[in-house]
Write a protein that holds these residues in place. Sequence first.
Motif, PDB file in Angstrom:
ATOM      1  N   THR A 168       0.823  -1.018   0.077  1.00  0.00           N
ATOM      2  CA  THR A 168      -0.050  -0.055   0.026  1.00  0.00           C
ATOM      3  C   THR A 168       0.865   1.292   0.147  1.00  0.00           C
ATOM      4  OG1 THR A 168      -1.609  -1.148   1.321  1.00  0.00           O
ATOM      5  CG2 THR A 168      -1.666   1.272   1.127  1.00  0.00           C
ATOM      6  N   TYR A 315      -1.931   9.605  -3.022  1.00  0.00           N
ATOM      7  CA  TYR A 315      -2.336   8.408  -3.245  1.00  0.00           C
ATOM      8  C   TYR A 315      -3.830   8.213  -3.014  1.00  0.00           C
ATOM      9  CZ  TYR A 315      -2.429   7.482   1.745  1.00  0.00           C
ATOM     10  OH  TYR A 315      -2.579   7.648   3.131  1.00  0.00           O
ATOM     11  N   LYS A 319      -7.410   6.811  -8.033  1.00  0.00           N
ATOM     12  CA  LYS A 319      -8.530   5.603  -7.803  1.00  0.00           C
ATOM     13  C   LYS A 319      -8.235   5.084  -9.109  1.00  0.00           C
ATOM     14  CE  LYS A 319     -12.204   8.106  -5.768  1.00  0.00           C
ATOM     15  NZ  LYS A 319     -13.721   8.746  -6.175  1.00  0.00           N
ATOM     16  N   ARG A 321      -5.225   3.649  -9.345  1.00  0.00           N
ATOM     17  CA  ARG A 321      -4.294   2.784  -8.491  1.00  0.00           C
ATOM     18  C   ARG A 321      -5.080   1.722  -7.535  1.00  0.00           C
ATOM     19  NH1 ARG A 321       0.965   4.682  -5.195  1.00  0.00           N
ATOM     20  NH2 ARG A 321       2.162   2.877  -4.678  1.00  0.00           N
ATOM     21  N   TYR A 322      -6.185   2.032  -6.581  1.00  0.00           N
ATOM     22  CA  TYR A 322      -6.907   1.673  -5.810  1.00  0.00           C
ATOM     23  C   TYR A 322      -8.334   1.414  -6.356  1.00  0.00           C
ATOM     24  CZ  TYR A 322      -2.652   2.518  -3.352  1.00  0.00           C
ATOM     25  OH  TYR A 322      -1.436   2.732  -2.666  1.00  0.00           O
ATOM     26  N   ASN A 323      -8.471   0.121  -6.514  1.00  0.00           N
ATOM     27  CA  ASN A 323     -10.226  -0.192  -6.785  1.00  0.00           C
ATOM     28  C   ASN A 323     -10.880   0.499  -5.304  1.00  0.00           C
ATOM     29  OD1 ASN A 323      -9.951  -1.002  -9.006  1.00  0.00           O
ATOM     30  ND2 ASN A 323      -9.673  -3.063  -8.364  1.00  0.00           N
ATOM     31  N   LEU A 325      -9.969   2.880  -1.833  1.00  0.00           N
ATOM     32  CA  LEU A 325      -8.829   3.468  -1.228  1.00  0.00           C
ATOM     33  C   LEU A 325      -8.457   3.007  -0.057  1.00  0.00           C
ATOM     34  CD1 LEU A 325      -9.995   7.002  -2.190  1.00  0.00           C
ATOM     35  CD2 LEU A 325      -7.992   5.798  -3.281  1.00  0.00           C
ATOM     36  N   PRO A 326      -7.371   3.186   0.540  1.00  0.00           N
ATOM     37  CA  PRO A 326      -6.881   2.932   1.897  1.00  0.00           C
ATOM     38  C   PRO A 326      -7.737   3.407   3.119  1.00  0.00           C
ATOM     39  CG  PRO A 326      -5.052   2.997   0.590  1.00  0.00           C
ATOM     40  CD  PRO A 326      -5.963   3.629  -0.199  1.00  0.00           C
TER      41      PRO A 326
END
Length: 332
Positions: A168, A315, A319, A321-323, A325-326
């Motif tokens: 992550t 980061y 969106k 990069r991440y389906n 988000l953290p």
Amino acid sequence: MTLSKTHTKMAYLHTNFLYLQPIILYTFILLTSNHGNFLTIVTAQGVPPSSTRLTSLFPHLSFDRDYSQIFGDSNAQIYANGSNAKISLDKKTGAGFASKNHYNYGFFSAAIKLPSGFTSGVVVAFYMSNSDVFPHNHDEIDFELLGHQKSRNWILQTNMYGNGSVKTGREEKFRLWFDPTTEFHEYTIIWNSHHIVFLVDNIPVREVQNTPAISSSYPSKPMAVYATIWDASPWATHGGKYPVNYKYAPFTASLGQMEMAGCAYDPKDLSGKSCSKSSSPSSLDPVDGQDFVKLSNQQIQGLQWARSKQMIYSYCKDKHRYNVLPPECTTK
């Protein structure tokens, strides 16, 4: 930063460092017509609000006494009676240093002057890590200064992760509001159980609060301090699209004004009492002092300015990069 990078990073030191108040930087673009005329476009990069000079509160340490060279042979040089250093990258190697102590929270700062000219693929890093002790479960807090491929401007990247949570990535990138190649500028990390703060010339650019949403990935184990220069062509330039051009080598970063204040960890003290909290900490205690556990109103103004005017990537907004988000990105 991955484990391999940990053995190729580090930076620091310089005495007689003059602190210069931030000034407005201008970008001049000259467009020449067929008739020899040109149009000048001027863009102001901005002036940060004033902020408390935290770096004036702590003594400067000796480079040769408090650090050890970890790689680079003659590409790492100490001078000015041990208070300054230079680290260089050439075709043979980069260079790096690590602090002799590990710290369990504190205040860590370096004054850095970056290489000038075409620096695509070159990375100068000032960071904290414990991969030497926890190779598969390490923590890290990073300043990474990235030589940029087209505009020849340096980009500042910050990152952090804990307990091996390297998958992550928590990168954020910023433009600098000054030319980092002409003068020394201060890069500072505040790390304690309350928050992590990244500061540039005492202006906060990023704060990571230790909330339940991020607690499992919050750096918590003692770390050493590193400074390195290295070739990051495959990582920092779109998969090697803009690699280091060694025609311009050596690339040399100058380092000065090292500050490390906090809890120096004693590995022989398994009880952890050497880093226990004080019942009545001084306001200047970077671990639990009132001036370091939360940002002042003035520092909050600086943080808001940096993030609204200078941040170019987060980061938490990526969106692609991440389906999903953290969790800290969606928690107020």
